[in-house]
Design a protein around this motif. Structure first.
Motif, PDB file in Angstrom:
ATOM      1  N   UNK A 261       0.907  -1.332  -0.026  1.00 53.70           N
ATOM      2  CA  UNK A 261       0.096  -0.056   0.012  1.00 53.70           C
ATOM      3  C   UNK A 261       1.012   1.316   0.010  1.00 53.70           C
ATOM      4  N   UNK A 262       2.148   1.127   0.629  1.00 57.88           N
ATOM      5  CA  UNK A 262       2.802   2.403   0.733  1.00 57.88           C
ATOM      6  C   UNK A 262       3.442   2.719  -0.543  1.00 57.88           C
ATOM      7  N   UNK A 263       3.312   1.846  -1.786  1.00 64.35           N
ATOM      8  CA  UNK A 263       3.848   2.045  -3.110  1.00 64.35           C
ATOM      9  C   UNK A 263       2.657   2.045  -4.263  1.00 64.35           C
ATOM     10  N   UNK A 266      -5.194   1.371  -5.394  1.00 61.25           N
ATOM     11  CA  UNK A 266      -6.324   0.912  -6.103  1.00 61.25           C
ATOM     12  C   UNK A 266      -6.312  -0.383  -6.535  1.00 61.25           C
ATOM     13  N   UNK A 267      -6.617  -0.941  -7.899  1.00 64.95           N
ATOM     14  CA  UNK A 267      -6.648  -2.057  -8.243  1.00 64.95           C
ATOM     15  C   UNK A 267      -5.145  -2.785  -8.385  1.00 64.95           C
ATOM     16  N   UNK A 281     -10.576  -9.974  -2.636  1.00 61.50           N
ATOM     17  CA  UNK A 281     -11.914  -9.495  -2.523  1.00 61.50           C
ATOM     18  C   UNK A 281     -12.176  -7.755  -2.748  1.00 61.50           C
ATOM     19  N   UNK A 282     -10.759  -7.455  -2.617  1.00 63.22           N
ATOM     20  CA  UNK A 282     -10.760  -6.107  -2.644  1.00 63.22           C
ATOM     21  C   UNK A 282     -10.608  -5.375  -4.265  1.00 63.22           C
ATOM     22  N   UNK A 286     -15.208  -3.515 -12.167  1.00 63.18           N
ATOM     23  CA  UNK A 286     -15.029  -3.616 -13.630  1.00 63.18           C
ATOM     24  C   UNK A 286     -13.762  -4.389 -13.877  1.00 63.18           C
ATOM     25  N   UNK A 287     -12.662  -4.243 -12.980  1.00 61.51           N
ATOM     26  CA  UNK A 287     -11.613  -4.998 -13.398  1.00 61.51           C
ATOM     27  C   UNK A 287     -11.750  -6.434 -13.204  1.00 61.51           C
ATOM     28  N   UNK A 288     -12.271  -6.575 -12.135  1.00 62.70           N
ATOM     29  CA  UNK A 288     -12.629  -8.255 -11.732  1.00 62.70           C
ATOM     30  C   UNK A 288     -13.306  -8.827 -13.074  1.00 62.70           C
ATOM     31  N   UNK A 289     -14.210  -8.024 -13.486  1.00 62.73           N
ATOM     32  CA  UNK A 289     -15.121  -8.855 -14.772  1.00 62.73           C
ATOM     33  C   UNK A 289     -14.453  -8.654 -15.972  1.00 62.73           C
TER      34      UNK A 289
END
Length: 759
Positions: A261-263, A266-267, A281-282, A286-289
């Motif tokens: 997360x420090x670098x 988002x996705x 799960x995070x 749209x990206x998952x689909x």
């Protein structure tokens, strides 16, 4: 001179009859009659070759899996003692027949019985209470065992130590609760809270995936959500070593996620975390689909590919480092040492990623390969795959009915067949200079990557079509564009980031990982946006899937031309699956949503609750490209405060009654009435009401004459631990028929006019 009764020789060839005189020797002989003995002999030789030494073992896990499948198809729970005794007896019988021609069928039957017994034993070993009716206000306390950070809400599994309900007879071992994002307690903590609990989610339609079975084998007896605040308290007892281990591993995953997360954000952060820790799960919808539509969804689920990359990178890195030391390279087995280091890295990756079923299968497969290297045996063989399959199915028999396991083994079978059969034939003798020049520029590697992607994609297509109702026509294109970057940049950078994190030097590796993820997401979005990128497949049931599995097994395991019989079986399965008729009416298990096929051939929805997950599954199973927000779903549907009606293709009405006072009108005008309330017994229409839905769950109705054939989520008389029968539930048959009007009695009272005329 030939002796009487001896064959006549003509040009050195023995013959029973003189040449050209066959037809005169006592009857008519069809032309080409001599082909059949040769064909039979050829088939006999092929069968003999397939039954040769070493060819039996790969079929053992298939028979073992058939026994497990038979267990899950049972209506009632088998008796463990009888099942175990039968398996032992059949195994002893197979051992006694080991020198007989009956050994092969005997060992297959024994393996099937062993699979049946193993699944029965696993269910009996983990048996626990499953909630059958909702509990709206429950006070629970216990230890947090797992935690999932999702896109909108968080979720955790609570091991219950105390539970207070209005029905004091309910005692659950584990529950899964959803909470507001950011409020999930730490793994290992002891919490107290109030919750609303619901029974595990049943299949959304007959034949769809059984979520309640999945939760049962995870030890979870109910799901729901927290109500109010969650209080962290001092535990009355210790959680045990297993809970301390879970807390330690969760802390390690959280630390890795914090470093990423420090670098990244988002996705990119979510995908990087998913690749290293298994928490996916995070990732945004749209990206998952896009990943799944493009055929790159397998990258998000830690499986054989990830395990192979981790083990391969560690193996070659350690071997290269050891080879730099001349004394070690010459006098010691550095190849075996490298395999041991890779095995250790794979085991750590298994634990870090949560040890899901697909990851376990991948680890066992990788472990068998690495152990084969350490003992100087051939690594990639059908025997290796068979050993891994037996281990996975013995440890987790429920994996057989999980889509990830089936797709993973199907892809691996195809790839092993490519290595064993395809590669020797395709690249046996590159003796042309042009071929050699192309190979030097990586043509061979590109060709193998293309073939591997194509074969793995085709092998997993039947299972993707069955579970997700779609195929990915451009999956090969997406894999060719993204997988080299994932293999050469994303995964190695992630591993180096893990190694560098304790020293604080990991930032550059997360940045490199993010560059590769950007490319992968861009490829997935591009492929998903291509015309025809999604192939919608209607639900087709388990029988065509079994036929398709048989076809893939025959094509993968057989060595002789008999393997092409698998292509024929696969073709029959495809035609069979595409010809399955879709139901005319779908009814949700709670009676709040009904889908009716209208004159246009599409489903029209009567909905009183917004259950987009349910609707998405219904549309996907119907090969309908519309989404849950499509306005056309409400075409021809008329609603008021009392309920809704919509016509079938033949013009008859289907009514969803919401109020009791609407039932009388609906019963007189509609052909079928659906209600979440008990219907009056004198209703003239066909009825699906609350008692039937409580007994059978969701229904699929197919027109048969004036009535309907009924398929139910809960088969008639079925009673399994993950779907227990409700006490006192009525028994319903598999059809709905119009009610015949009761014969009217003749009125004997004469009219007043007739009486006056008589007087």
């Amino acid at each position: 001179m030939a002796e009487p009764g001896r064959p006549v020789r003509s040009q050195g060839v023995a013959g029973t009859w003189p040449v050209g005189r066959a037809a005169s020797a006592g009857g008519f002989v069809p032309a080409g009659f001599g082909i059949w003995p040769a064909l039979v002999e050829t088939l006999r030789q092929w069968v003999h070759a397939e039954a040769g030494a070493g060819r039996l073992f790969p079929w053992v896990p298939i028979a073992f899996g058939c026994g497990i499948a038979l267990y899950f198809a049972a209506d009632h729970e088998p008796v463990l003692s009888v099942v175990a005794a039968t398996a032992v007896a059949l195994t002893l019988g197979a051992v006694l027949l080991r020198r007989s021609r009956l050994f092969a069928p005997a060992i297959m039957i024994a393996a099937a019985a062993a699979g049946f017994a193993m699944a029965t034993w696993k269910t009996a070993r983990i048996d626990h209470t499953v909630l059958t009716k909702p509990l709206y206000s429950v006070s629970v306390s216990g230890f947090v065992e797992t935690r999932d950070i999702r896109e909108r809400t968080d979720r955790f599994v609570l091991r219950v130590t105390a539970m207070e309900t209005q029905r004091g007879d309910v005692r659950l071992e584990r529950v899964r609760l959803s909470v507001r994002k950011g409020t999930a307690p730490e793994v290992g903590s002891f919490v107290q809270l109030k919750a609303r609990l619901m029974p595990p989610l049943s299949p959304l339609r007959p034949g769809s995936y059984d979520f309640s079975r999945d939760m049962f084998f995870q030890g979870i007896g109910a799901s729901g959500f927290a109500m109010g605040a969650i209080t962290v308290a001092a535990p009355p007892e210790t959680g045990g070593i297993r809970l301390r281990y879970a807390a330690m591993m969760q802390g390690l995953r959280d630390a890795i996620d914090a470093r990423i997360r420090a670098t990244l954000d988002g996705d990119n952060r979510a995908i990087a975390t998913a690749l290293l820790t298994g928490r996916r799960d995070a990732i945004t919808t749209p990206v998952n689909d896009a990943m799944f539509i493009s055929g790159l969804g397998h990258v998000l689920s830690i499986s054989g590919y990830h395990m192979a990359v981790v083990a391969g990178v560690v193996f070659f890195a350690v071997r290269a480092l050891l080879a730099l030391i001349p004394g070690l390279a010459v006098g010691f087995p550095i190849k075996k040492w490298s395999a041991a280091a890779a095995l250790f890295a794979a085991a750590f990756y298994l634990l870090l990623s949560g040890a899901e079923v697909a990851t376990q299968r991948s680890f066992f497969m990788t472990a068998v390969v690495l152990i084969a290297v350490m003992v100087d045996r051939r690594a990639i063989t059908f025997r290796t795959l068979a050993v891994a399959a037996l281990i996975v199915l013995a440890v987790a028999p429920e994996a057989l009915v999980h889509p990830s396991c089936l797709m993973s083994f199907a892809a691996t079978l195809g790839l092993v067949a490519l290595v064993q059969i395809g590669m020797p034939n395709l690249f046996a003798s590159p003796d042309h200079s042009a071929t050699a020049r192309i190979a030097m520029w990586g043509g061979r590697e590109i060709a193998m990557l293309f073939m591997a992607s194509m074969i793995a994609g085709l092998a997993t297509t039947p299972y993707a079509a069955f579970h997700f109702h779609r195929v990915t026509p451009f999956g090969v294109l997406a894999n060719l564009g993204a997988m080299p970057v994932v293999s050469a940049l994303v995964m190695p950078a992630g591993l180096l980031g893990l190694l560098a994190a304790p020293f604080g030097l990991d930032g550059v590796f997360w940045w490199l990982m993010g560059i590769g993820i950007d490319w992968m997401v861009a490829v997935s979005r591009w492929v998903a946006a291509l015309p025809g990128a999604v192939g919608h497949i209607g639900a087709f049931g388990t029988a065509p899937l079994i036929a398709a599995s048989l076809g893939l097994i025959l094509m993968g395991l057989l060595r002789t031309p008999l393997r092409w019989s698998g292509a024929l079986v696969l073709f029959v399965a495809i035609v069979w699956g595409l010809s399955v008729r879709q139901p005319d009416i779908l009814i949700a298990g709670d009676g709040q949503n009904v889908a009716v096929r209208g004159r246009d051939g599409q489903l029209h929805l009567i909905r009183t609750s917004k259950d987009n997950f349910l609707l998405k599954e219904w549309l996907a199973a119907d090969a309908d490209p519309r989404d849950a927000g499509s306005a056309s779903l409400a075409n021809d549907v008329s609603c008021d405060d009392s309920g809704c009606v919509t016509p079938l293709a033949d013009g008859r009405l289907v009514a969803l009654a919401l109020r009791i006072d609407a039932l009388a009108d609906d019963c007189s005008r509609a052909a079928l009435v659906v209600t979440a309330r008990p219907a009056p017994p004198d209703c003239a229409a066909m009825v699906v009401d609350r008692p039937r839905l409580a007994s059978q769950g969701g229904l699929a109705l197919t027109r048969r004459g004036d009535g309907f054939a009924v398929q139910a989520v809960k088969a008639r008389g079925a009673d399994r631990p993950w779907s227990p029968v409700i006490p006192g539930a009525a028994d319903y048959d598999g059809s709905l028929a119009p009610k015949t009007a009761a014969p009217r009695s003749n009125d004997a009272t004469p009219s007043e006019t007739d009486l006056q005329a008589e007087d």
